[in-house]
Design an enzyme around this catalytic site. Sequence first.
Site, PDB file in Angstrom:
ATOM      1  CG  ASP A   1      33.366  39.206  43.600  1.00 19.53           C
ATOM      2  OD1 ASP A   1      33.254  39.227  42.393  1.00 19.53           O
ATOM      3  OD2 ASP A   1      32.039  39.331  44.171  1.00 19.53           O
ATOM      4  CB  SER A   2      33.798  43.359  41.913  1.00 13.55           C
ATOM      5  OG  SER A   2      32.557  42.752  41.735  1.00 13.55           O
TER       6      SER A   2
ATOM      7  CB  CYS B   1      34.946  38.446  39.877  1.00 19.32           C
ATOM      8  SG  CYS B   1      34.113  40.054  39.245  1.00 19.32           S
TER       9      CYS B   1
END
Length: 272
Positions: A12-13, A75
């Site tokens: 994920d970011s 994400c």
Amino acid sequence: MNTKQSPIGIFDSGLGGLTAVREIQQIMPQEDIIYFGDTGRVPYGSKSREAISKYALQDARFLKKMGVKILVAACGTVSSVAPDLSEELGLPYTGVVNPTCFTAAQVTKNGKIGVIGTAATINSHSYKRRITEKHPAFEVYEQHCQLFVSFVENGLVDPDDELVQLMVRRYMAPFKESGVDTMILGCTHFPLLADAIQREMGDGVTLIDSGKETAIYTKKILREADLLRDDDHKGESNYYVSDTPADFEKFAELFLKNSPHNHVEHINIEEY
């Protein structure tokens, strides 16, 4: 070579994807997990399509090097904007859009579905397009909630907090007016604000957690590919970040709750 004993790779970011980690730990406790959070470049949602695609490929390359058997983009932004990573890297892959849309379409009673996500996710219309392709009569209402990510990453999620209430009320106003009965939390950060969103929208609106639906779908993919562990192994989760591990330690419990977290290490993602 991928085997049943290989870990699941999740990225994920930032830290929002940990909500998907928690769900996978609960429904597949025998599985090992490697998580990468690109905390040094969060958020992705305000970046260009080119930057997001570049970051996603770097994230996935790191996980492939770690020997994972499946890539999970936990994400909404990557799932909406980046190319299909299974084609790029030759591994089973899922994002969050398809499994989440499937459940939302099954749950809605009046065919009015709200979608919240980052600016990049909403501008891509990925959730809306996926739902209306299968259900042309449905009405899908979209709203980017970029501030939600910042609030969650800073631990501001208490539904009794006045700032949280004000922010949620402002973002939810168009959905209340349109009469949606189903709301897609199209970013894995957003389940941390679910209590505040539910309070504002009322019990008549069903919230769809993209992390939970993606975890369920990941298990389905692994089972169909005969990659699901079927032994008594107690799964371990190891974590990597592109910024200081101290920030992870600070907020991990918020996302993971009582789930265990073992190894946390910084890596230079630009090398991938």
